[in-house]
Motif scaffolding. Structure first.
Motif, PDB file in Angstrom:
ATOM      1  N   HIS A  22      -3.418  -0.646   8.751  1.00  0.00           N
ATOM      2  CA  HIS A  22      -2.888  -0.364   7.418  1.00  0.00           C
ATOM      3  C   HIS A  22      -3.437   0.956   6.889  1.00  0.00           C
ATOM      4  O   HIS A  22      -2.713   1.742   6.261  1.00  0.00           O
ATOM      5  CB  HIS A  22      -3.232  -1.511   6.477  1.00  0.00           C
TER       6      HIS A  22
ATOM      7  N   LYS B 202      -2.596 -11.732   6.231  1.00  0.00           N
ATOM      8  CA  LYS B 202      -2.135 -11.642   4.845  1.00  0.00           C
ATOM      9  C   LYS B 202      -3.300 -11.716   3.866  1.00  0.00           C
ATOM     10  O   LYS B 202      -3.277 -11.078   2.802  1.00  0.00           O
ATOM     11  CB  LYS B 202      -1.116 -12.738   4.539  1.00  0.00           C
TER      12      LYS B 202
ATOM     13  N   MET C 129       0.275  -5.454   4.004  1.00  0.00           N
ATOM     14  CA  MET C 129       0.846  -5.229   5.334  1.00  0.00           C
ATOM     15  C   MET C 129       1.892  -6.290   5.628  1.00  0.00           C
ATOM     16  O   MET C 129       1.686  -7.479   5.372  1.00  0.00           O
ATOM     17  CB  MET C 129      -0.238  -5.243   6.404  1.00  0.00           C
TER      18      MET C 129
ATOM     19  N   VAL D 124      -5.115  -8.122   4.410  1.00  0.00           N
ATOM     20  CA  VAL D 124      -4.314  -6.960   4.018  1.00  0.00           C
ATOM     21  C   VAL D 124      -3.005  -7.453   3.392  1.00  0.00           C
ATOM     22  O   VAL D 124      -1.959  -7.453   4.045  1.00  0.00           O
ATOM     23  CB  VAL D 124      -3.995  -6.055   5.231  1.00  0.00           C
TER      24      VAL D 124
ATOM     25  N   ALA E 241      -5.790  -5.266  11.674  1.00  0.00           N
ATOM     26  CA  ALA E 241      -4.734  -5.050  10.691  1.00  0.00           C
ATOM     27  C   ALA E 241      -5.216  -4.160   9.550  1.00  0.00           C
ATOM     28  O   ALA E 241      -4.466  -3.300   9.060  1.00  0.00           O
ATOM     29  CB  ALA E 241      -4.245  -6.384  10.140  1.00  0.00           C
TER      30      ALA E 241
ATOM     31  N   PRO F 221       2.973   0.128   8.752  1.00  0.00           N
ATOM     32  CA  PRO F 221       3.395  -0.835   7.742  1.00  0.00           C
ATOM     33  C   PRO F 221       3.435  -2.291   8.185  1.00  0.00           C
ATOM     34  O   PRO F 221       3.454  -3.191   7.347  1.00  0.00           O
ATOM     35  CB  PRO F 221       4.807  -0.364   7.387  1.00  0.00           C
ATOM     36  N   ALA F 222       3.485  -2.531   9.503  1.00  0.00           N
ATOM     37  CA  ALA F 222       3.709  -3.905   9.965  1.00  0.00           C
ATOM     38  C   ALA F 222       2.988  -4.162  11.271  1.00  0.00           C
ATOM     39  O   ALA F 222       2.807  -3.265  12.111  1.00  0.00           O
ATOM     40  CB  ALA F 222       5.202  -4.180  10.134  1.00  0.00           C
ATOM     41  N   ILE F 223       2.583  -5.407  11.439  1.00  0.00           N
ATOM     42  CA  ILE F 223       1.943  -5.870  12.664  1.00  0.00           C
ATOM     43  C   ILE F 223       2.747  -7.064  13.165  1.00  0.00           C
ATOM     44  O   ILE F 223       3.280  -7.831  12.360  1.00  0.00           O
ATOM     45  CB  ILE F 223       0.467  -6.248  12.379  1.00  0.00           C
TER      46      ILE F 223
END
Length: 332
Positions: free
Chosen positions: A74, A114, A120, A117, A70, A79-81
């Motif tokens: 990033h 979280k 993210m 990152v 992640a 922007p997202a996983i």
């Protein structure tokens, strides 16, 4: 739109194709890493990974390695996983209780990403198939996947994921009424900020095979999913499902699979004008990788062309296993 053009030779469309600079100037559709959500598979253990043979280039990762991945994603501008858990057959049960356990592998991965990152966005999967001894997205009674009892379980799953820190919930089950039930529970439990990206138009497709290998569902699955996923011949029904989920509180909607259903992507965006996503699913990914490995296609070129097609069809974003590789190419 009705283009008004002079006649040949005053109008020569090839003038604007003559050089890379000119082509770049007039390109109608573009890709950036911000268009991607990267699906990853998480497994138990520490500092390990396992290759998935039916998905060349994709591996199951332990929680610590998902967090590291992640960080790298990033940095690439992704922007997202999206987190999918691998559950061996021995850990699956008929009551699927692990699905809403705060310490299951998916919820631990949410917290780890979280923490590593914070910026993210973390998306999750909501369906019972990774935990179900029957491999189905819901509870099976007398050979049939039941709806309302399944929705009650999915709500518990949604609340556990929200409590773990998920930014986006991805209900992929296709049970009736589940978006409304989840939205009501999220609102009442103080998770008003959590978004729902609903798999609103999910088809009963043959393109999911490698994914089921990746999450350990292939050996578990009994029967098929045609009683709750959309028949591949139906387009109007997909739009009705989109309308239903938006009415119940979905913030974003998804079409799955993607490449074989670009017409549905276009219709959804044109009809509703809402954030519309598509999933370039495991089978679509695997067939491009296999053709490239055999030298039948230029792998990088077909990867980028396939992703661009989603944007051209109207999608705001794409879930794709190509996300890191494509982002590196886009960053030069």
């Amino acid at each position: 739109m009705t283009p008004i053009n002079a006649r040949f030779p005053s109008y020569r469309p090839r003038r604007l194709r003559r050089s890379a600079a000119l082509r770049d100037m007039v390109r109608e559709t573009t890709l950036t890493p911000a268009d991607f959500i990267w699906p990853v598979f998480v497994m138990d253990g520490e500092d390990g990974e396992e290759a998935i043979p039916s998905m060349p280039g994709v591996s199951r990762l332990t929680v610590d390695r998902v967090a590291k991945a992640a960080v790298e994603a990033h940095a690439l501008g992704i922007p997202a996983i999206c987190i999918f858990p691998y559950t061996p057959l021995s850990a699956r049960t008929a009551d699927c209780a692990m699905a809403w356990d705060m310490d299951n592998i998916a919820n631990r991965a949410i917290r780890a990403v979280k923490a590593a990152v914070p910026g993210m966005a973390v998306m999750t999967d909501i369906a019972l198939d990774p935990y179900n001894i029957d491999g189905q997205d819901g509870f099976v009674e007398d050979g049939y996947v039941v709806n309302d009892r399944t929705v009650e379980a999915l709500v518990k799953m949604a609340l556990a994921q929200a409590e773990s820190g998920a930014d986006i919930l991805g209900p992929s089950d296709m049970m009736d009424g589940r978006i409304g039930a989840m939205r009501q529970a999220l609102e009442s439990e103080g998770h008003q900020h959590v978004a729902i990206l609903s798999y609103s138009a999910k088809y009963a497709s043959a393109f999911y095979g490698p994914f089921r290998d990746a999450v350990g569902a292939s050996a578990a699955l009994k029967g098929d999913k045609t009683t709750y996923q959309i028949d591949p011949g139906n387009g109007d029904e997909a739009l009705r499902m989109i309308a239903r989920d938006l009415d119940e509180g979905a913030d974003m909607v998804m079409v799955k699979p993607g490449m074989a259903y670009l017409d549905i992507c276009h219709r959804v965006k044109a009809e509703f004008g809402v954030p519309t996503f598509a999933y370039q699913v495991s089978g679509e990914y695997a067939m491009l990788q296999a053709a490239a490995a055999n030298g039948w296609l230029d792998g990088k070129k077909v990867m980028m062309e396939s992703l661009l097609a989603f944007k051209r069809a109207g999608c705001d974003g794409i879930l794709t296993y190509f996300a890191p590789e494509a982002s590196r190419l886009l960053q030069g």
